[in-house]
Design a protein around this motif. Structure first.
Motif, PDB file in Angstrom:
ATOM      1  N   GLN A 175       0.827  -1.190   0.000  1.00 26.33           N
ATOM      2  CA  GLN A 175       0.000   0.000   0.000  1.00 26.33           C
ATOM      3  C   GLN A 175       0.870   1.253   0.000  1.00 26.33           C
ATOM      4  O   GLN A 175       2.012   1.231   0.467  1.00 26.33           O
ATOM      5  CB  GLN A 175      -0.935   0.010   1.201  1.00 26.33           C
ATOM      6  N   SER A 176       0.321   2.325  -0.525  1.00 28.36           N
ATOM      7  CA  SER A 176       1.034   3.601  -0.526  1.00 28.36           C
ATOM      8  C   SER A 176       0.821   4.317   0.799  1.00 28.36           C
ATOM      9  O   SER A 176      -0.236   4.196   1.423  1.00 28.36           O
ATOM     10  CB  SER A 176       0.539   4.489  -1.663  1.00 28.36           C
ATOM     11  N   CYS A 177       1.810   5.080   1.215  1.00 28.43           N
ATOM     12  CA  CYS A 177       1.690   5.936   2.395  1.00 28.43           C
ATOM     13  C   CYS A 177       1.034   7.241   1.971  1.00 28.43           C
ATOM     14  O   CYS A 177       1.344   7.791   0.913  1.00 28.43           O
ATOM     15  CB  CYS A 177       3.080   6.198   2.974  1.00 28.43           C
ATOM     16  N   ALA A 178       0.110   7.742   2.764  1.00 34.08           N
ATOM     17  CA  ALA A 178      -0.593   8.980   2.429  1.00 34.08           C
ATOM     18  C   ALA A 178       0.407  10.114   2.218  1.00 34.08           C
ATOM     19  O   ALA A 178       1.368  10.263   2.997  1.00 34.08           O
ATOM     20  CB  ALA A 178      -1.585   9.344   3.526  1.00 34.08           C
ATOM     21  N   PRO A 179       0.220  10.949   1.200  1.00 36.04           N
ATOM     22  CA  PRO A 179       1.203  11.984   0.867  1.00 36.04           C
ATOM     23  C   PRO A 179       1.384  13.059   1.933  1.00 36.04           C
ATOM     24  O   PRO A 179       2.392  13.760   1.922  1.00 36.04           O
ATOM     25  CB  PRO A 179       0.648  12.594  -0.433  1.00 36.04           C
ATOM     26  N   ARG A 180       0.424  13.190   2.862  1.00 33.05           N
ATOM     27  CA  ARG A 180       0.579  14.241   3.880  1.00 33.05           C
ATOM     28  C   ARG A 180       1.747  13.967   4.825  1.00 33.05           C
ATOM     29  O   ARG A 180       2.208  14.866   5.530  1.00 33.05           O
ATOM     30  CB  ARG A 180      -0.719  14.429   4.667  1.00 33.05           C
ATOM     31  N   PHE A 181       2.235  12.711   4.843  1.00 29.18           N
ATOM     32  CA  PHE A 181       3.362  12.383   5.713  1.00 29.18           C
ATOM     33  C   PHE A 181       4.666  12.541   4.944  1.00 29.18           C
ATOM     34  O   PHE A 181       5.358  11.583   4.617  1.00 29.18           O
ATOM     35  CB  PHE A 181       3.210  10.966   6.261  1.00 29.18           C
ATOM     36  N   SER A 182       4.983  13.780   4.649  1.00 32.51           N
ATOM     37  CA  SER A 182       6.243  14.095   3.971  1.00 32.51           C
ATOM     38  C   SER A 182       6.531  15.569   4.201  1.00 32.51           C
ATOM     39  O   SER A 182       5.773  16.432   3.795  1.00 32.51           O
ATOM     40  CB  SER A 182       6.131  13.805   2.466  1.00 32.51           C
ATOM     41  N   GLY A 183       7.614  15.853   4.888  1.00 32.88           N
ATOM     42  CA  GLY A 183       7.973  17.240   5.148  1.00 32.88           C
ATOM     43  C   GLY A 183       7.390  17.752   6.449  1.00 32.88           C
ATOM     44  O   GLY A 183       6.273  17.403   6.831  1.00 32.88           O
ATOM     45  N   VAL A 184       8.152  18.569   7.153  1.00 25.68           N
ATOM     46  CA  VAL A 184       7.737  19.118   8.450  1.00 25.68           C
ATOM     47  C   VAL A 184       6.748  20.254   8.238  1.00 25.68           C
ATOM     48  O   VAL A 184       6.989  21.143   7.416  1.00 25.68           O
ATOM     49  CB  VAL A 184       8.970  19.624   9.234  1.00 25.68           C
ATOM     50  N   PRO A 185       5.629  20.267   8.956  1.00 24.33           N
ATOM     51  CA  PRO A 185       4.680  21.376   8.840  1.00 24.33           C
ATOM     52  C   PRO A 185       5.309  22.702   9.249  1.00 24.33           C
ATOM     53  O   PRO A 185       6.353  22.748   9.914  1.00 24.33           O
ATOM     54  CB  PRO A 185       3.556  20.976   9.805  1.00 24.33           C
ATOM     55  N   GLU A 186       4.672  23.790   8.879  1.00 26.76           N
ATOM     56  CA  GLU A 186       5.180  25.119   9.225  1.00 26.76           C
ATOM     57  C   GLU A 186       5.209  25.302  10.742  1.00 26.76           C
ATOM     58  O   GLU A 186       4.386  24.724  11.463  1.00 26.76           O
ATOM     59  CB  GLU A 186       4.294  26.183   8.598  1.00 26.76           C
ATOM     60  N   PRO A 187       6.155  26.124  11.246  1.00 28.03           N
ATOM     61  CA  PRO A 187       6.262  26.343  12.694  1.00 28.03           C
ATOM     62  C   PRO A 187       4.942  26.762  13.349  1.00 28.03           C
ATOM     63  O   PRO A 187       4.628  26.331  14.464  1.00 28.03           O
ATOM     64  CB  PRO A 187       7.311  27.456  12.798  1.00 28.03           C
ATOM     65  N   LYS A 188       4.160  27.583  12.651  1.00 24.32           N
ATOM     66  CA  LYS A 188       2.881  28.023  13.207  1.00 24.32           C
ATOM     67  C   LYS A 188       1.966  26.830  13.476  1.00 24.32           C
ATOM     68  O   LYS A 188       1.295  26.762  14.507  1.00 24.32           O
ATOM     69  CB  LYS A 188       2.206  29.001  12.241  1.00 24.32           C
ATOM     70  N   VAL A 189       1.945  25.883  12.541  1.00 25.73           N
ATOM     71  CA  VAL A 189       1.113  24.693  12.700  1.00 25.73           C
ATOM     72  C   VAL A 189       1.615  23.842  13.870  1.00 25.73           C
ATOM     73  O   VAL A 189       0.822  23.329  14.671  1.00 25.73           O
ATOM     74  CB  VAL A 189       1.110  23.859  11.398  1.00 25.73           C
ATOM     75  N   LEU A 190       2.922  23.708  13.987  1.00 28.49           N
ATOM     76  CA  LEU A 190       3.490  22.928  15.092  1.00 28.49           C
ATOM     77  C   LEU A 190       3.079  23.512  16.439  1.00 28.49           C
ATOM     78  O   LEU A 190       2.669  22.771  17.351  1.00 28.49           O
ATOM     79  CB  LEU A 190       5.015  22.889  14.983  1.00 28.49           C
ATOM     80  N   TRP A 191       3.178  24.816  16.569  1.00 28.97           N
ATOM     81  CA  TRP A 191       2.814  25.454  17.833  1.00 28.97           C
ATOM     82  C   TRP A 191       1.319  25.303  18.121  1.00 28.97           C
ATOM     83  O   TRP A 191       0.913  25.090  19.268  1.00 28.97           O
ATOM     84  CB  TRP A 191       3.213  26.927  17.825  1.00 28.97           C
ATOM     85  N   GLN A 192       0.500  25.413  17.099  1.00 31.05           N
ATOM     86  CA  GLN A 192      -0.943  25.250  17.294  1.00 31.05           C
ATOM     87  C   GLN A 192      -1.277  23.851  17.784  1.00 31.05           C
ATOM     88  O   GLN A 192      -2.092  23.676  18.691  1.00 31.05           O
ATOM     89  CB  GLN A 192      -1.681  25.540  15.982  1.00 31.05           C
ATOM     90  N   VAL A 193      -0.648  22.841  17.188  1.00 30.25           N
ATOM     91  CA  VAL A 193      -0.904  21.462  17.590  1.00 30.25           C
ATOM     92  C   VAL A 193      -0.368  21.201  18.991  1.00 30.25           C
ATOM     93  O   VAL A 193      -1.020  20.552  19.819  1.00 30.25           O
ATOM     94  CB  VAL A 193      -0.289  20.476  16.568  1.00 30.25           C
ATOM     95  N   ARG A 194       0.819  21.722  19.293  1.00 34.06           N
ATOM     96  CA  ARG A 194       1.378  21.543  20.639  1.00 34.06           C
ATOM     97  C   ARG A 194       0.456  22.142  21.692  1.00 34.06           C
ATOM     98  O   ARG A 194       0.194  21.543  22.744  1.00 34.06           O
ATOM     99  CB  ARG A 194       2.766  22.182  20.724  1.00 34.06           C
ATOM    100  N   ASP A 195      -0.073  23.323  21.391  1.00 31.92           N
ATOM    101  CA  ASP A 195      -0.969  23.992  22.336  1.00 31.92           C
ATOM    102  C   ASP A 195      -2.307  23.265  22.426  1.00 31.92           C
ATOM    103  O   ASP A 195      -2.865  23.116  23.518  1.00 31.92           O
ATOM    104  CB  ASP A 195      -1.169  25.437  21.883  1.00 31.92           C
TER     105      ASP A 195
END
Length: 374
Positions: A175-195
């Motif tokens: 099976q293929s891996c979903a394309p969203r799992f490639s590359g680090v999200p933007e810092p703003k997104v990381l902080w939003q998810v952490r919070d």
């Protein structure tokens, strides 16, 4: 070509079988010569249904009369065949190890994807009734199917041994891996998810239903042997086993070091991977283990367990331990924490290995398979 699909998991399952079906259908929809009809017993969850690309030639099909739970189940197991014939379906693909009874007699060629035979390898993780139902569906699928597809070499071996069929009858299509799992999200997104999830500063991540077979307790027990500033984040649907895990956390006073998240959106998963130190997958048995590949693609070292197919998914540069050895799990985690020597090289080699799953050509291989059946 008019291709029909079993879409129950597509509209109901957020991960696992649902992700497999949605990814494959979306990849097939990018090809030009097929009409895809997705047969589901009901509309399911809108947030999952909406992940299927809205393209010309892609449509959902539901029972025309059956509205009760029993009626829907009967439609999916047998009654659907009449609707497939009426709709002019030329090939039918059972995406989750099942085929409706009578499809071969109706003259519709069929393909079945079998993900695992855990209900036969480890029936202790199922009720006797469920294991019996799954076993019956498995052998029925073998009788009905024109082509059988396994998602891993491990699953292919299980099909041949437990189904008592020749290896030549079973195709292996990763099976293929979903394309969203490639590359680090933007810092703003990381902080939003952490919070959003109140994540610890330094954590080991595990993703998968929190059930006995997936063995999350091993990762919790490993915390005793790791530095106090290392926490564990468990992401997955809750089951009765989750209570056992929570009781252990409370008894061992680990509540400040373990976070259990049960309702994480798919869009947040890449950020959760990206901010972790290490990914652990302590499962006792899997059909393939796609989270291992997701983690590696997101730049994480992986520690998994021996005994099934996880070495096949992660490759030789991940670390593997017994599913009953918490000190070994902790030692392997410590070996690849941030700052550990050789960590980055392991990640790079693992990423080279899993590149084979980034674009498996699964859609084209299935399209070719459908043509062969016609």
């Amino acid at each position: 070509m008019i291709i029909g699909f079993d879409a129950k998991r597509i509209v109901r399952n957020a991960t696992g079988l649902g992700s497999y079906g949605r990814t494959l259908v979306n990849d097939l929809a990018r090809l030009d010569d097929m009409e895809l009809r997705l047969y589901a017993p009901d509309e399911g969850r809108i947030e999952l249904r909406s992940q299927v690309l809205r393209r010309e030639g892609v449509s959902f099909c539901f029972p025309r009369r059956h509205k009760t739970a029993i009626g829907k189940a009967l439609w999916r197991s047998k009654g659907m065949v009449r609707q497939l014939v009426a709709d002019g379906v030329q090939v039918y693909h059972g995406l989750s190890g099942e085929l409706p009874k009578g499809i071969s007699r109706a003259g519709i060629p069929s393909v079945v994807t079998i993900h695992d035979l855990i209900f036969m390898r480890h029936p202790e993780y199922y009720s006797k009734v469920d294991a019996g139902i799954y076993r019956k569906k498995f052998f029925q699928a073998l009788r009905e199917a024109d082509r059988i597809v396994a998602i891993s070499e491990c699953t292919r071996r299980d099909i041949c041994e437990l189904g008592r069929i020749d290896k030549s009858r079973v195709d292996l299509i990763y099976q293929s891996c979903a394309p969203r799992f490639s590359g680090v999200p933007e810092p703003k997104v990381l902080w939003q998810v952490r919070d959003r999830y109140d994540l610890p500063d330094r954590y080991v991540l595990s993703v998968g239903t929190i059930e006995e077979r997936k063995n999350a307790l091993l990762a919790v027990e490993a915390l005793h042997y790791l530095p106090d500033d290392v926490s564990l984040v468990l992401v997955g649907r809750a089951t009765d086993y989750s209570e056992r895990v929570q009781q252990y956390i409370d008894r061992e006073r680990l509540y400040s070091r373990v976070v259990m998240l049960h309702d994480v959106g798919n869009d947040d998963l890449p950020a959760l991977y990206a901010m972790a130190d290490v990914f652990v997958y302590p499962s006792r048995y899997e059909g393939f283990g796609i989270p291992v590949i997701e983690a590696i693609r997101m730049g994480l070292p992986v520690v998994a367990c021996t005994g099934s197919c996880l070495e096949e998914a992660g490759g030789p540069d991940c670390l593997y331990v017994s599913p009953d050895d918490a000190p070994a799990m902790a030692a392997a985690i410590a070996k690849v924490l941030h700052g550990a020597p050789g960590r980055q090289r392991r990640i790079e080699l693992s990423q080279q290995y899993v590149a084979r799953f980034a674009n498996t050509g699964a859609a084209q291989r299935f399209a070719d398979l459908y043509r062969e059946l016609l």
